[in-house]
Design a protein around this motif. Structure first.
Motif, PDB file in Angstrom:
ATOM      1  N   UNK A 174       0.818  -1.349  -0.122  1.00 14.91           N
ATOM      2  CA  UNK A 174       0.052   0.040   0.143  1.00 14.91           C
ATOM      3  C   UNK A 174       0.825   1.265   0.141  1.00 14.91           C
ATOM      4  N   UNK A 175       2.120   1.181  -0.451  1.00  9.74           N
ATOM      5  CA  UNK A 175       3.160   2.434  -0.523  1.00  9.74           C
ATOM      6  C   UNK A 175       2.582   3.191  -1.615  1.00  9.74           C
ATOM      7  N   UNK A 176       2.347   4.431  -1.436  1.00  8.76           N
ATOM      8  CA  UNK A 176       2.233   5.507  -2.545  1.00  8.76           C
ATOM      9  C   UNK A 176       3.168   5.263  -3.676  1.00  8.76           C
ATOM     10  N   UNK A 177       2.449   5.254  -4.948  1.00  8.08           N
ATOM     11  CA  UNK A 177       3.213   5.046  -6.241  1.00  8.08           C
ATOM     12  C   UNK A 177       4.678   6.020  -6.273  1.00  8.08           C
ATOM     13  N   UNK A 178       4.237   7.130  -5.653  1.00 13.11           N
ATOM     14  CA  UNK A 178       5.400   8.352  -5.954  1.00 13.11           C
ATOM     15  C   UNK A 178       6.635   7.749  -4.969  1.00 13.11           C
ATOM     16  N   UNK A 179       6.352   7.264  -3.947  1.00 17.16           N
ATOM     17  CA  UNK A 179       7.307   6.786  -2.978  1.00 17.16           C
ATOM     18  C   UNK A 179       8.109   5.451  -3.587  1.00 17.16           C
ATOM     19  N   UNK A 180       7.460   4.582  -4.342  1.00 20.15           N
ATOM     20  CA  UNK A 180       8.011   3.570  -5.053  1.00 20.15           C
ATOM     21  C   UNK A 180       8.805   3.959  -6.145  1.00 20.15           C
ATOM     22  N   UNK A 181       8.333   4.987  -6.907  1.00 18.43           N
ATOM     23  CA  UNK A 181       9.070   5.430  -8.188  1.00 18.43           C
ATOM     24  C   UNK A 181      10.484   5.869  -7.495  1.00 18.43           C
ATOM     25  N   UNK A 182      10.297   6.815  -6.417  1.00 18.16           N
ATOM     26  CA  UNK A 182      11.643   7.508  -5.894  1.00 18.16           C
ATOM     27  C   UNK A 182      12.610   6.337  -5.507  1.00 18.16           C
ATOM     28  N   UNK A 188       6.395   5.366 -13.322  1.00 17.16           N
ATOM     29  CA  UNK A 188       4.877   5.258 -12.499  1.00 17.16           C
ATOM     30  C   UNK A 188       3.943   4.675 -13.250  1.00 17.16           C
ATOM     31  N   UNK A 189       4.101   4.493 -14.643  1.00 16.32           N
ATOM     32  CA  UNK A 189       3.224   3.690 -15.412  1.00 16.32           C
ATOM     33  C   UNK A 189       3.215   2.344 -15.025  1.00 16.32           C
ATOM     34  N   UNK A 190       4.298   1.743 -15.074  1.00 18.00           N
ATOM     35  CA  UNK A 190       4.717   0.433 -14.870  1.00 18.00           C
ATOM     36  C   UNK A 190       4.380  -0.002 -13.701  1.00 18.00           C
ATOM     37  N   UNK A 191       4.762   1.014 -12.426  1.00 19.59           N
ATOM     38  CA  UNK A 191       4.283   0.594 -11.103  1.00 19.59           C
ATOM     39  C   UNK A 191       2.828   0.401 -10.897  1.00 19.59           C
ATOM     40  N   UNK A 192       2.089   1.247 -11.481  1.00 19.08           N
ATOM     41  CA  UNK A 192       0.374   1.137 -11.568  1.00 19.08           C
ATOM     42  C   UNK A 192       0.156  -0.318 -12.053  1.00 19.08           C
ATOM     43  N   UNK A 193       0.657  -0.646 -13.206  1.00 19.97           N
ATOM     44  CA  UNK A 193       0.427  -1.742 -13.909  1.00 19.97           C
ATOM     45  C   UNK A 193       0.740  -2.864 -13.087  1.00 19.97           C
ATOM     46  N   UNK A 194       1.948  -2.929 -12.503  1.00 22.05           N
ATOM     47  CA  UNK A 194       2.304  -3.992 -11.523  1.00 22.05           C
ATOM     48  C   UNK A 194       1.295  -4.091 -10.249  1.00 22.05           C
TER      49      UNK A 194
END
Length: 201
Positions: A174-182, A188-194
């Motif tokens: 449940x980490x925010x996408x921007x945290x995972x991205x950083x 970000x698109x790939x993170x959302x897809x995953x």
């Protein structure tokens, strides 16, 4: 001439095994023992690795495990096994365990390896009959590079080695996408897809 007999007694009973009793919660040393009067030979036999696992997933990977949760006789013995069935082009994704692992190739051809703590990769294409060892805590993987499904049997020096898979750790949380991205430098698109694929929020 005389004989000296020494009898040593102990309040601690001799324990040959500790078949897990799932009626009680697990503790740091494993599960409590099932009443030995109720233990039978059937407790020490497990057929869960006899059939191929379901490979209809994104990794084309079917897993069947013999760990304390599935085979209660392993409780406290410090051993466990897993069967990995890998479809053509399938993978055992990058993951780690807290213990050592030894892998035996039952069938097929896979490229398997691990990364040392210095980020050096140790990998090799192995085939039926080959054995590979993976040191504890290092990220490792297997990729089916053959034209037929592959089957691996792996064993650990633990009845429950734990698993930390990179892909699901990134995408099933449940980490925010921007945290995972950083923290990963992934798009970000790939993170959302995953996250959609693996149930992250």
């Amino acid at each position: 001439m005389f004989s000296l007999f020494i009898f040593v007694s102990s309040a601690e009973p001799v324990v040959d095994f500790c078949v897990a009793d799932f009626n009680y919660p697990v503790g740091p040393a494993g599960y409590p023992c099932k009443n030995s009067a109720k233990v039978t030979a059937d407790d020490f036999v497990y057929s869960g690795l006899s059939a191929a696992g379901n490979m209809s997933n994104v990794f084309k990977l079917g897993l069947s495990s013999a760990i304390d949760l599935t085979f209660p006789a392993l409780n406290g013995l410090g051993i466990g096994m897993i069967r990995a069935d890998i479809g053509v082009g399938g993978v055992v994704p990058l993951h780690s365990h807290r213990v050592s692992e030894i892998i035996y190739v039952v069938d097929g051809t896979v490229t398997a390896g691990f990364m040392g703590s210095d980020n050096k990769a140790y990998y090799k294409t192995v085939k039926k009959g080959d054995v590979m060892v993976v040191p504890p805590s290092l990220y490792h993987f297997s990729v089916n590079v053959g034209n037929t499904p592959a089957t691996l049997i792996a064993s650990w020096n633990s009845a429950n080695p734990g698993i930390h898979t990179v892909t699901t750790s990134i995408a099933a949380n449940n980490l925010p996408t921007d945290v995972i991205q950083k923290t990963t430098l992934l798009d970000a698109t790939q993170i959302e897809k995953l996250k959609k694929m693996f149930g992250g929020k």
